[in-house]
Design an enzyme around this catalytic site. Structure first.
Site, PDB file in Angstrom:
ATOM      1  N   GLU A 145     -13.630   2.444   7.576  1.00  0.00           N
ATOM      2  CA  GLU A 145     -12.312   3.072   7.749  1.00  0.00           C
ATOM      3  C   GLU A 145     -12.156   4.205   6.736  1.00  0.00           C
ATOM      4  O   GLU A 145     -12.056   3.956   5.531  1.00  0.00           O
ATOM      5  CB  GLU A 145     -11.202   2.042   7.512  1.00  0.00           C
ATOM      6  CG  GLU A 145      -9.794   2.632   7.620  1.00  0.00           C
ATOM      7  CD  GLU A 145      -8.722   1.781   6.941  1.00  0.00           C
ATOM      8  OE1 GLU A 145      -8.936   1.335   5.794  1.00  0.00           O
ATOM      9  OE2 GLU A 145      -7.661   1.576   7.549  1.00  0.00           O
TER      10      GLU A 145
ATOM     11  N   ALA B   8       0.844  -1.198   0.000  1.00  0.00           N
ATOM     12  CA  ALA B   8       0.000   0.000   0.000  1.00  0.00           C
ATOM     13  C   ALA B   8       0.883   1.254   0.000  1.00  0.00           C
ATOM     14  O   ALA B   8       2.087   1.177   0.269  1.00  0.00           O
ATOM     15  CB  ALA B   8      -0.882  -0.018   1.242  1.00  0.00           C
ATOM     16  N   PHE B   9       0.265   2.405  -0.238  1.00  0.00           N
ATOM     17  CA  PHE B   9       1.054   3.635  -0.349  1.00  0.00           C
ATOM     18  C   PHE B   9       1.561   4.149   0.993  1.00  0.00           C
ATOM     19  O   PHE B   9       2.550   4.869   1.062  1.00  0.00           O
ATOM     20  CB  PHE B   9       0.229   4.738  -1.043  1.00  0.00           C
ATOM     21  CG  PHE B   9      -0.784   5.380  -0.124  1.00  0.00           C
ATOM     22  CD1 PHE B   9      -0.402   6.421   0.716  1.00  0.00           C
ATOM     23  CD2 PHE B   9      -2.102   4.951  -0.075  1.00  0.00           C
ATOM     24  CE1 PHE B   9      -1.318   7.008   1.582  1.00  0.00           C
ATOM     25  CE2 PHE B   9      -3.012   5.526   0.789  1.00  0.00           C
ATOM     26  CZ  PHE B   9      -2.619   6.562   1.629  1.00  0.00           C
TER      27      PHE B   9
ATOM     28  N   GLU C 141      -3.123  -8.159   4.995  1.00  0.00           N
ATOM     29  CA  GLU C 141      -2.964  -7.103   6.014  1.00  0.00           C
ATOM     30  C   GLU C 141      -3.809  -5.927   5.548  1.00  0.00           C
ATOM     31  O   GLU C 141      -3.376  -5.117   4.724  1.00  0.00           O
ATOM     32  CB  GLU C 141      -1.489  -6.681   6.114  1.00  0.00           C
ATOM     33  CG  GLU C 141      -0.557  -7.778   6.584  1.00  0.00           C
ATOM     34  CD  GLU C 141      -0.567  -7.980   8.098  1.00  0.00           C
ATOM     35  OE1 GLU C 141      -1.260  -7.222   8.809  1.00  0.00           O
ATOM     36  OE2 GLU C 141       0.122  -8.903   8.563  1.00  0.00           O
ATOM     37  N   LEU C 142      -5.039  -5.824   6.087  1.00  0.00           N
ATOM     38  CA  LEU C 142      -6.010  -4.886   5.508  1.00  0.00           C
ATOM     39  C   LEU C 142      -6.395  -3.794   6.498  1.00  0.00           C
ATOM     40  O   LEU C 142      -5.688  -3.551   7.465  1.00  0.00           O
ATOM     41  CB  LEU C 142      -7.221  -5.686   5.019  1.00  0.00           C
ATOM     42  CG  LEU C 142      -6.855  -6.950   4.196  1.00  0.00           C
ATOM     43  CD1 LEU C 142      -8.073  -7.775   3.872  1.00  0.00           C
ATOM     44  CD2 LEU C 142      -6.079  -6.572   2.933  1.00  0.00           C
TER      45      LEU C 142
ATOM     46  N   ALA D 180       3.946  -0.239  15.822  1.00  0.00           N
ATOM     47  CA  ALA D 180       4.201  -1.552  16.415  1.00  0.00           C
ATOM     48  C   ALA D 180       5.686  -1.851  16.300  1.00  0.00           C
ATOM     49  O   ALA D 180       6.358  -1.325  15.420  1.00  0.00           O
ATOM     50  CB  ALA D 180       3.401  -2.614  15.685  1.00  0.00           C
TER      51      ALA D 180
ATOM     52  N   LYS E 156       5.136  -5.789  -6.098  1.00  0.00           N
ATOM     53  CA  LYS E 156       4.352  -4.773  -6.809  1.00  0.00           C
ATOM     54  C   LYS E 156       3.996  -3.682  -5.808  1.00  0.00           C
ATOM     55  O   LYS E 156       3.063  -3.828  -5.012  1.00  0.00           O
ATOM     56  CB  LYS E 156       3.067  -5.357  -7.393  1.00  0.00           C
ATOM     57  CG  LYS E 156       2.417  -4.382  -8.355  1.00  0.00           C
ATOM     58  CD  LYS E 156       0.931  -4.485  -8.452  1.00  0.00           C
ATOM     59  CE  LYS E 156       0.183  -3.707  -7.436  1.00  0.00           C
ATOM     60  NZ  LYS E 156       0.376  -2.238  -7.440  1.00  0.00           N
TER      61      LYS E 156
ATOM     62  N   GLY F  90      -3.309  -3.577   2.092  1.00  0.00           N
ATOM     63  CA  GLY F  90      -4.112  -2.515   1.490  1.00  0.00           C
ATOM     64  C   GLY F  90      -5.511  -2.527   2.056  1.00  0.00           C
ATOM     65  O   GLY F  90      -5.744  -3.019   3.170  1.00  0.00           O
TER      66      GLY F  90
HETATM   67  P1  NAD Z   1      -5.398  -0.152  -1.899  1.00  0.00           P
HETATM   68  O1  NAD Z   1      -6.196  -1.329  -1.507  1.00  0.00           O
HETATM   69  O2  NAD Z   1      -6.017   0.874  -2.755  1.00  0.00           O
HETATM   70  O3  NAD Z   1      -4.071  -0.628  -2.684  1.00  0.00           O
HETATM   71  C1  NAD Z   1      -3.114  -1.462  -2.072  1.00  0.00           C
HETATM   72  C2  NAD Z   1      -2.370  -2.247  -3.133  1.00  0.00           C
HETATM   73  O4  NAD Z   1      -3.246  -3.207  -3.711  1.00  0.00           O
HETATM   74  C3  NAD Z   1      -1.848  -1.406  -4.289  1.00  0.00           C
HETATM   75  O5  NAD Z   1      -0.571  -1.890  -4.645  1.00  0.00           O
HETATM   76  C4  NAD Z   1      -2.856  -1.667  -5.394  1.00  0.00           C
HETATM   77  O6  NAD Z   1      -2.340  -1.508  -6.690  1.00  0.00           O
HETATM   78  C5  NAD Z   1      -3.222  -3.115  -5.128  1.00  0.00           C
HETATM   79  N1  NAD Z   1      -4.561  -3.531  -5.592  1.00  0.00           N
HETATM   80  C6  NAD Z   1      -5.709  -2.816  -5.568  1.00  0.00           C
HETATM   81  N2  NAD Z   1      -6.740  -3.574  -6.007  1.00  0.00           N
HETATM   82  C7  NAD Z   1      -6.239  -4.796  -6.289  1.00  0.00           C
HETATM   83  C8  NAD Z   1      -6.796  -6.022  -6.777  1.00  0.00           C
HETATM   84  N3  NAD Z   1      -8.093  -6.126  -7.055  1.00  0.00           N
HETATM   85  N4  NAD Z   1      -5.970  -7.080  -6.941  1.00  0.00           N
HETATM   86  C9  NAD Z   1      -4.656  -6.999  -6.646  1.00  0.00           C
HETATM   87  N5  NAD Z   1      -4.065  -5.863  -6.204  1.00  0.00           N
HETATM   88  C10 NAD Z   1      -4.850  -4.781  -6.026  1.00  0.00           C
HETATM   89  O7  NAD Z   1      -4.847   0.486  -0.534  1.00  0.00           O
HETATM   90  P2  NAD Z   1      -4.049   1.848  -0.312  1.00  0.00           P
HETATM   91  O8  NAD Z   1      -4.975   2.993  -0.482  1.00  0.00           O
HETATM   92  O9  NAD Z   1      -2.758   1.832  -1.061  1.00  0.00           O
HETATM   93  O10 NAD Z   1      -3.651   1.685   1.246  1.00  0.00           O
HETATM   94  C11 NAD Z   1      -4.491   2.029   2.303  1.00  0.00           C
HETATM   95  C12 NAD Z   1      -5.133   0.798   2.919  1.00  0.00           C
HETATM   96  O11 NAD Z   1      -4.141  -0.131   3.316  1.00  0.00           O
HETATM   97  C13 NAD Z   1      -5.893   1.122   4.192  1.00  0.00           C
HETATM   98  O12 NAD Z   1      -7.091   0.411   4.191  1.00  0.00           O
HETATM   99  C14 NAD Z   1      -4.965   0.624   5.296  1.00  0.00           C
HETATM  100  O13 NAD Z   1      -5.608   0.330   6.515  1.00  0.00           O
HETATM  101  C15 NAD Z   1      -4.370  -0.578   4.648  1.00  0.00           C
HETATM  102  N6  NAD Z   1      -3.119  -0.958   5.277  1.00  0.00           N
HETATM  103  C16 NAD Z   1      -3.116  -2.056   6.096  1.00  0.00           C
HETATM  104  C17 NAD Z   1      -1.955  -2.432   6.754  1.00  0.00           C
HETATM  105  C18 NAD Z   1      -1.938  -3.612   7.671  1.00  0.00           C
HETATM  106  O14 NAD Z   1      -0.848  -4.068   7.994  1.00  0.00           O
HETATM  107  N7  NAD Z   1      -3.061  -4.132   8.117  1.00  0.00           N
HETATM  108  C19 NAD Z   1      -0.772  -1.716   6.549  1.00  0.00           C
HETATM  109  C20 NAD Z   1      -0.803  -0.603   5.694  1.00  0.00           C
HETATM  110  C21 NAD Z   1      -1.992  -0.250   5.059  1.00  0.00           C
END
Ligand code: NAD
Length: 513
Positions: A400, A163-164, A266-267, A463, A188, A244
């Site tokens: 969220e 994720a970003f 990890e969402l 953490a 990726k 993500g």
């Molecule tokens: P996002 O879901 O938009 O994107 C995350 C990644 O998934 C990117 O690399 C994106 O290109 C890829 N992606 C998106 N759709 C996909 C699909 N259908 N198949 C495969 N890959 C796909 O998330 P974001 O905006 O980059 O990050 C924010 C989110 O990440 C928040 O919900 C946050 O809580 C979560 N996050 C969770 C943790 C954790 O450890 N639990 C850590 C960091 C971020």
């Protein structure tokens, strides 16, 4: 502090137009048919461009990674650990530059940018020690002159989707452990933060080249969800570690599940602090404010809800409102500022929409939000952190929103507080602030928090790498980093060896010929 961004880019080998993929020393793509320009949320200026990979590029990478795996798995684990130790050393020497680029590309404060690189260094240190401890167990066989044990073998190609908001640490959490386990990694990164990923690939490659590590052990593919989908559906990739949104995790989990692969998810989180009447409110204040506004509310562990005992509710609300008045928002590279921008204008729109939804459901804002305008906020990505009094049942509170919106909820009894804390679809991080032992133990018991992380007298945010990191329910169930998280990167094999001259069958079954 003024940083020279072009010098930093130069130092980290980021050029104006970067390739779409890398298998190590080889970079590819660059045909120019799909280019993405990366702008900084800090000042809105262009940083650099990257090529976006296509399916053919992806296949080139996977083919090379599969070849590399055949060699890398033959290197003894402690020797692989020694290479990872050197990766940690290389990161130490680049901490300032890489941390600054994390801050400039993603928008988190410089201190948090450095902290993110420190997490990468820490996981390398942990992985070095782990490389001598990939333990299995031995068991006593029920058959005479037989020996039974289990061992862990490398899995193969680990697909890492990140994720970003933690553009580099999450990759390192996975890669450092996967490498010592004998796996190869294909990363990726988020399409919003590819430049820090490119910088990491160069740093690793210098170390790998010095150590003769095969081409393909560390691979990078720049792309959007299309590449993530290719990876999720690819039988050649036995484990997908995806970080993500819950929306993304459901898609990845379904695709990987359909081919009976493994996923580590990890969402999103919806993290709460319970503020008891027995808490030291000054301590709570620091944990709550940092938890809510750190990284501009864009951490998976960000504090989104404060569940406050009715007897201290008004007093604590006043403290919070006062503290919010002191938060300095601005360029995150300026270490005097507490809070930088959101990642992009879409994120600002989602934040504004959430405020409206909250108001429509009855939320009462005690600190108002809004977009910041003016020369200091030229990227249009800066917002005000805000606080609303709400009910836990509001749709917007159950969701969220990845921005600095903090919700206040009142409670009467601890049972009620725990129910409120658990009463959301997500289950990542949680905390209770109390000096009452009974309360703390109840919160940590089987009848307490249902989250993957449960803290006492520290906030929800951040953490240490020594513990297993991850969450329950819609947070996905995966665990990364410390404890025994390494096991997910390996396959377990049970072995039974007969050193007798007979062939007794298990369970006493007779089969005479
Ligand atoms: P996002 O879901 O938009 O994107 C995350 C990644 O998934 C990117 O690399 C994106 O290109 C890829 N992606 C998106 N759709 C996909 C699909 N259908 N198949 C495969 N890959 C796909 O998330 P974001 O905006 O980059 O990050 C924010 C989110 O990440 C928040 O919900 C946050 O809580 C979560 N996050 C969770 C943790 C954790 O450890 N639990 C850590 C960091 C971020």
């Amino acid at each position: 502090m003024s940083l020279n961004i072009s010098e930093i880019l130069n130092h980290l080998h980021i050029n104006d137009n970067n390739g779409a993929f890398s298998t190590g020393s080889k970079w590819g793509g660059g045909k120019g048919d799909s280019i993405k320009t990366i702008y900084s949320p800090v000042d809105g200026k262009k940083i650099a461009s990257v090529q976006m990979a296509g399916e053919a590029d992806y296949n080139t990478v996977i083919t090379q990674a599969a070849e590399a795996f055949k060699q890398w798995r033959t290197i003894p684990a402690p020797k692989r650990g020694e290479v990872v130790r050197q990766v940690g050393e290389a990161l130490r020497t680049k901490k300032q530059e890489l941390g600054a680029l994390v801050s400039y590309e993603m928008g988190k404060s410089l201190q948090e940018g450095y902290g993110e690189v420190q997490e990468m260094i820490d996981i390398c240190d942990l992985a070095v020690g782990q490389s001598r401890q990939l333990f299995g167990q031995t068991m006593h066989s029920e058959r005479p002159e037989h020996r039974m044990y289990e061992q862990y073998h490398p899995l193969g190609i680990i697909g890492i989707i990140s994720a970003f908001n933690f553009p580099v640490a999450v990759w390192a959490w996975n890669a450092a452990l996967a490498w010592i386990c004998g796996d190869v990694c294909v990363w990726k990164p988020s399409e919003k933060t590819p430049l820090t990923a490119i910088a990491c690939q160069h740093i690793v490659q210098e170390v790998f080249e010095r150590n003769g590590v095969p081409e393909g052990v560390s691979c990078l593919v720049i792309g959007d969800r299309v590449i993530g989908e290719l990876m999720s559906n690819d039988n050649r990739v036995p484990l997908i570690s995806a970080t993500g949104s819950t929306r993304m995790g459901k898609a990845v989990g379904a695709a990987v599940g359909a081919r009976l692969g493994r996923s580590l998810l990890e969402l999103g989180g919806n993290n709460a602090i319970i503020v008891s009447q027995y808490a030291d409110l000054d301590t709570v204040l620091i944990g709550a404010v940092f938890g809510a506004v750190g990284t501009a509310g864009q951490r998976c562990t960000t504090t989104r809800r404060l569940i406050i005992h009715e007897s201290v509710y008004d007093q604590f609300k006043q403290k919070l409102v006062k503290a919010y008045g002191q938060i300095r928002i601005g360029n995150p590279l300026d270490e005097h500022n507490h809070m930088g921008p959101l990642i992009d204008k879409d994120a600002v729109q989602l934040y504004l929409d959430s405020i409206e939804k909250c108001k429509a459901e009855g939320g009462k804002f005690v600190v108002e939000g809004g977009r910041l305008e003016g020369a200091d906020y030229a990227s249009s990505c800066y917002v005000k952190p805000c606080i609303a009094e709400v009910e836990n049942s509001y749709k917007i509170v159950q969701h969220e929103t990845f921005a600095p919106i903090l919700y206040l909820i009142k409670y009467k009894t601890l049972d009620e507080a725990i129910e409120l804390q658990n009463g959301v679809p997500q289950g990542l991080s949680s905390s209770i602030m109390t000096n009452n032992l009974r309360e703390a133990e109840q919160f940590l018991s089987y009848a307490g928090s249902d989250c993957g992380i449960a803290n006492v007298n520290i906030g929800t945010s951040g953490a240490e790498i020594g513990g297993a990191f991850g969450g329950e329910k819609e947070t996905g169930g995966g665990r990364e980093s410390g404890s025994d998280a390494w096991k997910v990167y390996m396959r377990r094999q049970t072995n039974t060896i007969n050193y007798s001259t007979k062939l007794p069958l298990a369970q006493g079954i007779k089969f005479d010929l």
